[in-house]
Structure formats: C-alpha cells, structure tokens
Design an enzyme around this catalytic site. Structure first.
Site, PDB file in Angstrom:
ATOM      1  N   GLU A  25       1.069  -1.244   0.059  1.00 51.87           N
ATOM      2  CA  GLU A  25       0.059  -0.078   0.051  1.00 51.87           C
ATOM      3  C   GLU A  25       0.708   1.145   0.043  1.00 51.87           C
ATOM      4  O   GLU A  25       2.130   1.123   0.467  1.00 51.87           O
ATOM      5  CB  GLU A  25      -0.778   0.022   1.120  1.00 51.87           C
TER       6      GLU A  25
ATOM      7  N   ILE B 287      32.107  -1.439 -19.774  1.00 51.98           N
ATOM      8  CA  ILE B 287      32.850  -2.177 -20.953  1.00 51.98           C
ATOM      9  C   ILE B 287      32.548  -1.405 -22.237  1.00 51.98           C
ATOM     10  O   ILE B 287      33.213  -1.340 -23.253  1.00 51.98           O
ATOM     11  CB  ILE B 287      32.659  -3.613 -21.239  1.00 51.98           C
TER      12      ILE B 287
ATOM     13  N   GLY C  20      31.273   1.507 -22.633  1.00 54.26           N
ATOM     14  CA  GLY C  20      31.896   2.928 -22.935  1.00 54.26           C
ATOM     15  C   GLY C  20      30.588   3.933 -23.030  1.00 54.26           C
ATOM     16  O   GLY C  20      29.588   3.684 -22.590  1.00 54.26           O
TER      17      GLY C  20
ATOM     18  N   GLU D 286      10.032  -7.703  -4.073  1.00 52.57           N
ATOM     19  CA  GLU D 286       9.828  -8.958  -3.265  1.00 52.57           C
ATOM     20  C   GLU D 286      10.638  -8.667  -1.894  1.00 52.57           C
ATOM     21  O   GLU D 286      11.081  -9.582  -1.345  1.00 52.57           O
ATOM     22  CB  GLU D 286      10.356 -10.335  -3.847  1.00 52.57           C
TER      23      GLU D 286
ATOM     24  N   ALA E 262      17.043  -5.238  -0.014  1.00 49.96           N
ATOM     25  CA  ALA E 262      18.157  -5.893   0.361  1.00 49.96           C
ATOM     26  C   ALA E 262      18.303  -5.833   1.839  1.00 49.96           C
ATOM     27  O   ALA E 262      18.590  -6.915   2.257  1.00 49.96           O
ATOM     28  CB  ALA E 262      19.274  -5.139  -0.047  1.00 49.96           C
TER      29      ALA E 262
END
Length: 399
Positions: free
Chosen positions: A131, A351, A353, A377, A380
């Site tokens: 909510e 990588i 760039g 879900e 962390a």
C-alpha cells in the site's frame, strides 16, 4: 555462445522445456524487446506465444490441466525469459505466485474453479500486499474487509504496486479483518477478487486508475488498485478461513523471492553476453578491448558473480521443492543475485563505454531494469533481516 550457467541433475523433460524456452527467447523476444520497451507497450503477441507453450500452467498440477513441474523448473524458465526481457518474467511471475497460493492453500472448489483456466492463460493472476504508506511493513496495511450481517464482506482501501494490475482478471488481495487477535498479522485475510481486464472500474467498487510510469520494467502494467465498497462473498476467502492471509502471502513471497533471484541471474547473463560480444568487436590501442587485462578481469568477475547467483537460486528452489522451509535460502538467493546483477550490468555498461549510454544499445535497457530487482519482493535490507534472524534461530536450536 555457450551457456554460462549450467544446472546438474535435470530430467530430459526439464532439458526439453528449457531448450524450447531458450529458442523462443532467441527468436521471438530478443529481436523485439527493445522496441516494446521504448513504446512501453504490453507484449500481447509474446504472451500469446507463451500460452501456446504451456508456460502459464507450468507448475499447476496435471489434475487441473497444467504441466505439474517443480519450482526449480519454473525458476530456470524465468532465468531464460529474463535473459530475453525481464518484463516478460514479471508478467508470468504474479500469475505463478497466485496459482501456487491457490494450489497450496485454496479450497478444492477454488482449485477446480480457477486452476484449469489459469493453466491455459484464460485467467491471468496478480497478487496485492503493498500500500502507499506501508512499504515493507506488511502489518501496517489499512485496506479493510468488514463482514456484514448476511455473511458477505465489504472491502475499502488502496493497494499499490500491482504487477499485471490491469491485465489480470483475478487478484489475491491481502486486507485487514477483525479476528480479535492481538498480533496484527493474525488479523489479515486474503480474498480472491475477480475483475475485468483493463483500466477504470473493472468490477463493482474496484478501480484500476492507470499505469504507474517507471524508469524501467516497461511493457508490463504496474498499477494501483482502489476499493470503494466492493462486496465479496466468504467463498472468495483463500482457503475458506479468515485470519490466515499473512501466512498465505508470506508463503507466496518465498517462491517469489526465488523468482526474483532467477530474474536477476537472467538479466546478469544477458549483460555478460553483451559485454563479451562488444569486447570482441571494439578496438582500442590497436587491439580488441577483450585483450586488455582490465577488461578480461571485469569479464571474469561478471561471469563468476552470475554463476554464484545461479547456484544460490537453484539451491533455494530445490529446498522448497523438497517440502522444507526455505526462507533463509530464498532470502540469501534474492539478496545475492540482485546485488550481483546490478554489479554485472554496471560492468557491462562500463565495457560498452559511451555507447552504453545510447538507447541504440541493449545494455541501456538492462541498466534501467536491474534496480527494480534490488527492491522487488523485499529490499536488500529486508533480506538481510530475514537472513540474520533465521541464522540466529538456527544457532539457538543447535546450541
């Protein structure tokens, strides 16, 4: 390109399912994912294809028209789909969680009414806990269902962050009910709310106001769900008994966390693939950038993190499939895989760039998608709390 993550001990049926899904991803999803993403368009054609493959009934028992496959099989399918486009896995996930909850906790009448139509995709599922004001504090929800003299309930309140909120026609909704218990979580009930697809008033007293605009995770509809005097019978209480909604939802979230871990591995896998491909095309200082030690080290780290997330996800799925409690393993898998996914995607971005910042390159889409996995879900921090508490419980029980 060869598979980065392999899974041991799969049956021939599981291998065939994964080959079929992988082919579908390569031919039907990857070529069009960025187009759908730019338009924020619901991928109806892709979804119809998944119905034809039986994906909507993948884990539903054969008795009810499904394929009767395990959580592990489902998680590996999600990994493949997310490699193609994470939004597709979101469309499937909420449906899967609802089917799991009905299969595990529903009455026999509810199973026979809903599961066969869910297996074909005729009924599309969603579930709703969150909510606007409660975030991860599920016990703080305010949406209420009040029982009337005739035994029916009236639901009022506002739910938030529904994946498939518009495209679903059956939603498991967690609400407060007065069970006379001191603990808030024991005064909650899950109702199975039927509604029409689309926006606006989709059932009497049930409104889907519109799509929430998001940074990434495009194509899939994320919405609010408003209840204003919605009348619903007691036969729509999941399992037929009120007061058990919190436990039903938490059981669903456990399998959902395995799903999020699988999504993270799939996105990370695709980011790694893109990095490898680009690093063997781009030249600097007279050689392919893949030949520079700094890039090689980054690729090695990305591959290792993707494999680690995959193995944690597989472990959590197998634990649940064995019938054991897996909240510790699911929390660890979701936490590790989502954090590593963000790091792998950023590595691929670096990588690439300057080209990684261009919408012409696929990594730009992945860079917008990965952050959702850090919060979906349960954040962390919530995962760390779950993991820490369970570790202490285990330590006490072994002491």
């Amino acid at each position: 390109m060869g598979r980065l993550c392999e899974t041991e001990g799969l049956t021939d049926v599981q291998e065939e399912i994964l080959r079929t899904v992988r082919s579908y991803v390569d031919t039907k999803i990857l070529p069009v994912a960025s187009q759908y993403d730019r338009k924020d368009e619901y991928p109806a054609e892709i979804v119809e294809g998944l119905k034809g493959l039986g994906i909507f009934g993948l884990t539903i028992d054969e008795e009810y028209g499904g394929l009767g496959e395990s959580l592990l099989t489902y998680a590996l399918v999600v990994e493949e789909l997310s490699r193609g486009w994470m939004s597709i896995s979101g469309i499937i996930n909420t449906h899967f969680i609802l089917a799991y909850m009905i299969s595990r906790h529903g009455t026999e009448e509810q199973k026979r009414s809903y599961l066969p139509r869910m297996a074909t995709g005729e009924i599309r599922g969603a579930f709703s806990m969150s909510e606007p004001d409660c975030g991860s504090d599920v016990s703080a929800i305010k949406t209420k269902a009040v029982k009337g003299a005739d035994g029916t309930y009236t639901i009022d309140g506002q739910k938030m962050w529904l994946t498939n909120g518009a495209s679903a026609n059956l939603v498991a909704v967690l609400v407060k009910t007065d069970e006379g218990q001191d603990a808030p979580h024991r005064n909650m009930t899950t109702f199975l709310v039927e509604k029409k697809e689309g926006f606006g008033e989709t059932a009497q007293g049930v409104t889907v106001p519109g799509k929430i605009e998001k940074m990434g995770y495009k194509g899939v509809d994320t919405t609010e769900l408003l209840f204003d005097g919605h009348r619903i019978g007691a036969d729509r209480i999941l399992g037929g008994t009120s007061g058990k909604g919190f436990y039903h939802m938490m059981d669903g979230v456990e399998v959902g966390r395995v799903n999020v871990a699988a999504r993270a591995v799939g996105v990370a896998h695709r980011a790694y693939e893109l990095a490898v491909e680009y690093s063997q095309l781009r030249e600097t200082f007279g050689k392919k950038i893949a030949q520079h030690q700094a890039v090689l080290f980054r690729l090695a780290e990305m591959a290792t993190k993707t494999e680690a997330g995959h193995q944690m996800m597989v472990r959590a799925a197998r634990k649940k499939d064995s019938g054991e409690r897996n909240d510790l393993e699911a929390g660890m898998a979701k936490y590790l895989a989502s954090e590593y996914c963000a790091q792998v995607v950023e590595g691929s971005f670096r990588i690439h760039g300057g080209y990684g910042y261009s919408k012409e390159y696929e990594i730009e889409r992945l860079y917008r998608e990965a952050p959702m996995l850090l919060i979906g879900e349960g954040t962390a921090d919530i995962q760390r709390m779950i993991i820490g508490r369970r570790l202490l419980e285990n330590h006490k029980s072994q002491g």
